[in-house]
Design a protein around this motif. Structure first.
Motif, PDB file in Angstrom:
ATOM      1  N   GLU A 116      77.478  26.006  21.381  1.00 51.58           N
ATOM      2  CA  GLU A 116      76.420  26.636  22.174  1.00 51.58           C
ATOM      3  C   GLU A 116      75.100  25.900  21.996  1.00 51.58           C
ATOM      4  O   GLU A 116      74.338  25.705  22.957  1.00 51.58           O
ATOM      5  N   LEU A 117      74.824  25.463  20.754  1.00 47.22           N
ATOM      6  CA  LEU A 117      73.599  24.725  20.480  1.00 47.22           C
ATOM      7  C   LEU A 117      73.546  23.449  21.308  1.00 47.22           C
ATOM      8  O   LEU A 117      72.537  23.144  21.948  1.00 47.22           O
ATOM      9  N   TRP A 118      74.659  22.696  21.328  1.00 48.47           N
ATOM     10  CA  TRP A 118      74.667  21.441  22.069  1.00 48.47           C
ATOM     11  C   TRP A 118      74.584  21.684  23.570  1.00 48.47           C
ATOM     12  O   TRP A 118      74.010  20.875  24.302  1.00 48.47           O
ATOM     13  N   ARG A 119      75.138  22.772  24.063  1.00 49.62           N
ATOM     14  CA  ARG A 119      74.986  23.081  25.485  1.00 49.62           C
ATOM     15  C   ARG A 119      73.527  23.314  25.835  1.00 49.62           C
ATOM     16  O   ARG A 119      73.041  22.869  26.881  1.00 49.62           O
ATOM     17  N   ARG A 120      72.813  24.006  24.939  1.00 47.11           N
ATOM     18  CA  ARG A 120      71.393  24.255  25.192  1.00 47.11           C
ATOM     19  C   ARG A 120      70.591  22.966  25.109  1.00 47.11           C
ATOM     20  O   ARG A 120      69.652  22.756  25.872  1.00 47.11           O
TER      21      ARG A 120
ATOM     22  N   ALA B  98      66.598  34.707   6.611  1.00 52.61           N
ATOM     23  CA  ALA B  98      67.257  34.092   7.752  1.00 52.61           C
ATOM     24  C   ALA B  98      66.764  32.661   7.889  1.00 52.61           C
ATOM     25  O   ALA B  98      65.757  32.271   7.283  1.00 52.61           O
ATOM     26  N   GLN B  99      67.491  31.885   8.658  1.00 53.10           N
ATOM     27  CA  GLN B  99      67.083  30.515   8.941  1.00 53.10           C
ATOM     28  C   GLN B  99      66.864  30.374  10.440  1.00 53.10           C
ATOM     29  O   GLN B  99      67.720  30.739  11.240  1.00 53.10           O
ATOM     30  N   LEU B 100      65.701  29.851  10.798  1.00 53.72           N
ATOM     31  CA  LEU B 100      65.346  29.667  12.194  1.00 53.72           C
ATOM     32  C   LEU B 100      65.440  28.184  12.533  1.00 53.72           C
ATOM     33  O   LEU B 100      64.872  27.341  11.837  1.00 53.72           O
ATOM     34  N   LEU B 101      66.167  27.875  13.597  1.00 55.76           N
ATOM     35  CA  LEU B 101      66.307  26.500  14.070  1.00 55.76           C
ATOM     36  C   LEU B 101      65.386  26.303  15.261  1.00 55.76           C
ATOM     37  O   LEU B 101      65.464  27.038  16.255  1.00 55.76           O
TER      38      LEU B 101
ATOM     39  N   ARG C  99      64.494  23.132  10.655  1.00 59.72           N
ATOM     40  CA  ARG C  99      64.984  24.416  10.164  1.00 59.72           C
ATOM     41  C   ARG C  99      63.954  25.009   9.212  1.00 59.72           C
ATOM     42  O   ARG C  99      63.510  24.343   8.274  1.00 59.72           O
ATOM     43  N   ILE C 100      63.599  26.257   9.460  1.00 62.71           N
ATOM     44  CA  ILE C 100      62.620  26.961   8.627  1.00 62.71           C
ATOM     45  C   ILE C 100      63.270  28.224   8.093  1.00 62.71           C
ATOM     46  O   ILE C 100      63.775  29.057   8.867  1.00 62.71           O
ATOM     47  N   ASN C 101      63.287  28.375   6.778  1.00 60.11           N
ATOM     48  CA  ASN C 101      63.866  29.552   6.137  1.00 60.11           C
ATOM     49  C   ASN C 101      62.845  30.685   6.082  1.00 60.11           C
ATOM     50  O   ASN C 101      61.696  30.481   5.677  1.00 60.11           O
ATOM     51  N   LEU C 102      63.283  31.851   6.471  1.00 53.58           N
ATOM     52  CA  LEU C 102      62.446  33.055   6.411  1.00 53.58           C
ATOM     53  C   LEU C 102      62.889  33.886   5.217  1.00 53.58           C
ATOM     54  O   LEU C 102      64.073  34.216   5.099  1.00 53.58           O
TER      55      LEU C 102
END
Length: 256
Positions: A5-9, A45-48, A180-183
């Motif tokens: 899904e990531l690569w499709r986006r 959580a980790q935000l990409l 990538r940023i960790n919350l």
């Protein structure tokens, strides 16, 4: 987000970028989640943050592009208090109020900030913990202001709420980028902005913003809303629970 899904986006971003080619570089940013829900078992959580860069035909030195991503929010007023030890007791001494301070601030960059832009540019765009522009609520001496800002940055850095992340943005073929940023589990709820800067030869050539919301759901959301919107009822419930737990504990011990 699943890799497929990531690569499709990412491919969709590239397609949009190809159709929007202009005379200046263009950023097409995206985030893995624009809404993060916090439940009772939330432990972080980790935000990409990722996207694409397009350049005008004939642009030179595109291999020298740098990316800086700033994630911050929610912005609110805050009072910073300085503690002093007097007669062996720690007490609140001086304090300073800031009208707009982020509860969370992280800056991810392809290289250390001081290797990408000069200090003036970093101040203008607030790139880095040393360049945060916090507005005091009243008149304050510049040295005292620096001390309180430094105290706030140090406190939130130790709580993992403020962070510099140099060399954490990966740029592929001068076109695709990701960070990538960790919350942390203690990340405050509210509205956030993820601002991406494209920097060429020390100049900000493009900037785009994505909005992100972090919210509590379930019982946590109910308690938060109650405390914010009906403080009197929230206080009564808290007192009732405390009294009930105290009575229950006393009752158990009397029966033992």
């Amino acid at each position: 987000m699943r890799p497929a899904e990531l690569w499709r986006r990412v491919l969709a971003i590239c397609a949009v970028a190809a159709l929007t080619m202009a005379a200046t570089p263009i950023l097409v940013p995206e985030v893995s989640q624009d809404r993060i829900s916090i439940r009772g078992d939330f432990n972080g959580a980790q935000l990409l943050l990722f996207g694409a860069i397009t350049y005008p035909p004939g642009t030179r030195n595109t291999d020298q592009a740098d990316i800086v991503v700033v994630l911050k929010g929610p912005v609110e007023s805050i009072v910073v208090r300085e503690k002093q030890k007097i007669a062996g007791i720690w007490i609140n001494a001086a304090s300073s109020e800031f009208r707009s301070a982020p509860g969370f601030y992280a800056v991810a960059s392809s290289k250390p900030i001081d290797q990408i832009v000069d200090g003036k540019t970093a101040d203008i765009y607030e790139l880095g913990l040393n360049h945060l522009q916090l507005s005091p609520a009243g008149a304050i001496d510049s040295r005292e202001l620096d001390r309180f800002v430094g105290g706030l940055v140090d406190l939130n850095s130790r709580s993992n709420l403020f962070k510099n992340l140099p060399n954490s943005v990966k740029i592929t073929n001068s076109v695709l980028y990701q960070a990538r940023i960790n919350l942390p589990a203690s990340v405050p709820v509210g509205d956030y902005t993820a601002e991406t800067f494209l920097i060429l030869d020390g100049r900000v050539e493009a900037a785009e913003v994505k909005e992100i919301t972090i919210e509590k759901i379930g019982m946590g959301r109910f308690i938060t809303n109650l405390s914010q919107n009906n403080g009197f009822l929230y206080g009564l419930i808290a007192v009732f629970i405390s009294v009930f737990l105290g009575w229950s504990a006393g009752y158990v011990f009397r029966k033992m």
